[in-house]
Motif scaffolding. Sequence first.
Motif, mmCIF file in Angstrom:
data_model
loop_
_atom_site.group_PDB
_atom_site.id
_atom_site.type_symbol
_atom_site.label_atom_id
_atom_site.label_comp_id
_atom_site.label_asym_id
_atom_site.label_seq_id
_atom_site.Cartn_x
_atom_site.Cartn_y
_atom_site.Cartn_z
ATOM 1 N N PHE A 21 5.310 11.099 10.137
ATOM 2 C CA PHE A 21 4.523 10.196 10.299
ATOM 3 C C PHE A 21 4.346 9.462 8.844
ATOM 4 O O PHE A 21 4.239 10.377 8.013
ATOM 5 N N THR A 22 3.941 8.174 8.760
ATOM 6 C CA THR A 22 3.373 7.898 7.475
ATOM 7 C C THR A 22 1.723 7.534 7.694
ATOM 8 O O THR A 22 1.547 7.013 8.581
ATOM 9 N N MET A 35 0.940 -1.155 0.099
ATOM 10 C CA MET A 35 -0.050 -0.048 0.120
ATOM 11 C C MET A 35 0.795 1.202 -0.039
ATOM 12 O O MET A 35 1.888 1.351 0.828
ATOM 13 N N PRO A 36 0.598 2.072 -0.991
ATOM 14 C CA PRO A 36 1.365 3.516 -0.981
ATOM 15 C C PRO A 36 1.170 4.100 0.223
ATOM 16 O O PRO A 36 0.013 4.496 0.846
ATOM 17 N N VAL A 37 2.188 4.849 0.904
ATOM 18 C CA VAL A 37 2.114 5.778 1.697
ATOM 19 C C VAL A 37 2.580 7.205 1.545
ATOM 20 O O VAL A 37 3.294 7.313 0.815
ATOM 21 N N VAL A 38 2.339 8.138 2.490
ATOM 22 C CA VAL A 38 2.577 9.654 2.404
ATOM 23 C C VAL A 38 3.149 10.036 3.552
ATOM 24 O O VAL A 38 3.087 9.493 4.780
ATOM 25 N N LYS A 39 4.396 10.593 3.636
ATOM 26 C CA LYS A 39 4.941 11.089 4.669
ATOM 27 C C LYS A 39 4.379 12.575 5.361
ATOM 28 O O LYS A 39 4.311 13.456 4.105
ATOM 29 N N LEU A 40 3.913 12.647 6.407
ATOM 30 C CA LEU A 40 3.168 13.752 6.990
ATOM 31 C C LEU A 40 4.286 14.226 8.423
ATOM 32 O O LEU A 40 4.563 13.589 9.063
ATOM 33 N N THR A 41 4.602 15.533 7.892
ATOM 34 C CA THR A 41 5.750 16.112 9.101
ATOM 35 C C THR A 41 4.730 16.921 9.980
ATOM 36 O O THR A 41 3.927 17.796 9.509
ATOM 37 N N THR A 52 -0.204 10.137 18.004
ATOM 38 C CA THR A 52 -0.787 9.242 17.042
ATOM 39 C C THR A 52 -2.152 9.077 17.061
ATOM 40 O O THR A 52 -2.733 8.875 16.015
ATOM 41 N N ALA A 53 -2.885 8.840 18.193
ATOM 42 C CA ALA A 53 -4.161 8.669 18.293
ATOM 43 C C ALA A 53 -4.931 9.512 17.936
ATOM 44 O O ALA A 53 -6.032 9.541 17.287
ATOM 45 N N PHE A 54 -4.490 10.860 18.024
ATOM 46 C CA PHE A 54 -5.200 12.245 17.730
ATOM 47 C C PHE A 54 -5.223 12.289 16.256
ATOM 48 O O PHE A 54 -6.531 12.558 15.657
ATOM 49 N N LEU A 55 -4.020 11.975 15.632
ATOM 50 C CA LEU A 55 -3.962 11.998 14.118
ATOM 51 C C LEU A 55 -4.781 11.307 13.670
ATOM 52 O O LEU A 55 -5.590 11.484 12.428
ATOM 53 N N ALA A 56 -5.021 9.922 14.009
ATOM 54 C CA ALA A 56 -5.691 8.843 13.416
ATOM 55 C C ALA A 56 -7.118 9.342 13.472
ATOM 56 O O ALA A 56 -7.889 9.000 12.495
ATOM 57 N N GLU A 57 -7.919 9.639 14.650
ATOM 58 C CA GLU A 57 -9.077 9.984 14.970
ATOM 59 C C GLU A 57 -9.340 11.260 14.017
ATOM 60 O O GLU A 57 -10.333 11.149 13.235
ATOM 61 N N ARG A 110 -5.591 3.407 14.107
ATOM 62 C CA ARG A 110 -4.384 3.942 14.686
ATOM 63 C C ARG A 110 -3.241 2.924 14.028
ATOM 64 O O ARG A 110 -2.079 3.697 13.827
ATOM 65 N N SER A 111 -3.212 1.708 13.544
ATOM 66 C CA SER A 111 -2.366 1.196 12.961
ATOM 67 C C SER A 111 -2.108 1.653 11.570
ATOM 68 O O SER A 111 -0.966 1.184 11.055
ATOM 69 N N LYS A 112 -2.642 2.514 11.144
ATOM 70 C CA LYS A 112 -2.552 3.066 9.694
ATOM 71 C C LYS A 112 -1.522 4.386 9.961
ATOM 72 O O LYS A 112 -0.987 4.962 8.956
ATOM 73 N N VAL A 113 -1.475 4.911 11.012
ATOM 74 C CA VAL A 113 -0.445 6.292 11.528
ATOM 75 C C VAL A 113 0.713 5.644 12.096
ATOM 76 O O VAL A 113 0.398 5.083 13.285
ATOM 77 N N THR A 114 1.850 5.714 11.538
ATOM 78 C CA THR A 114 3.059 5.233 11.969
ATOM 79 C C THR A 114 4.088 6.358 12.086
ATOM 80 O O THR A 114 4.306 7.157 11.236
#
Length: 87
Positions: A77-78, A1-7, A50-55, A61-65
Amino acid sequence: MPVVKLTVRAVPNAKTSAILGWEEDPLAGRVLKVRIAAPPVDGKANAALTAFLAETLGLSRSKVTLEKGGTSRLKQFTIPDGTALPE
């Protein structure tokens, strides 16, 4: 699955967690500034961020690393490609 980097520039110990918006960083480029209502102790702020960004982004949560910046205010983050980012 392609991912994007988020700073993200994290601001811990805030009253409430909130996205403050985008800003330009001379070294990192475009970063998302986020207040997080957790202390930067024992990884609590990283877990809360991580939890806040996912929500906020509508992801599990597992998609935000957290990739880089575990002990820095500037974090990378990816997230899955195609995720709608805040304005």
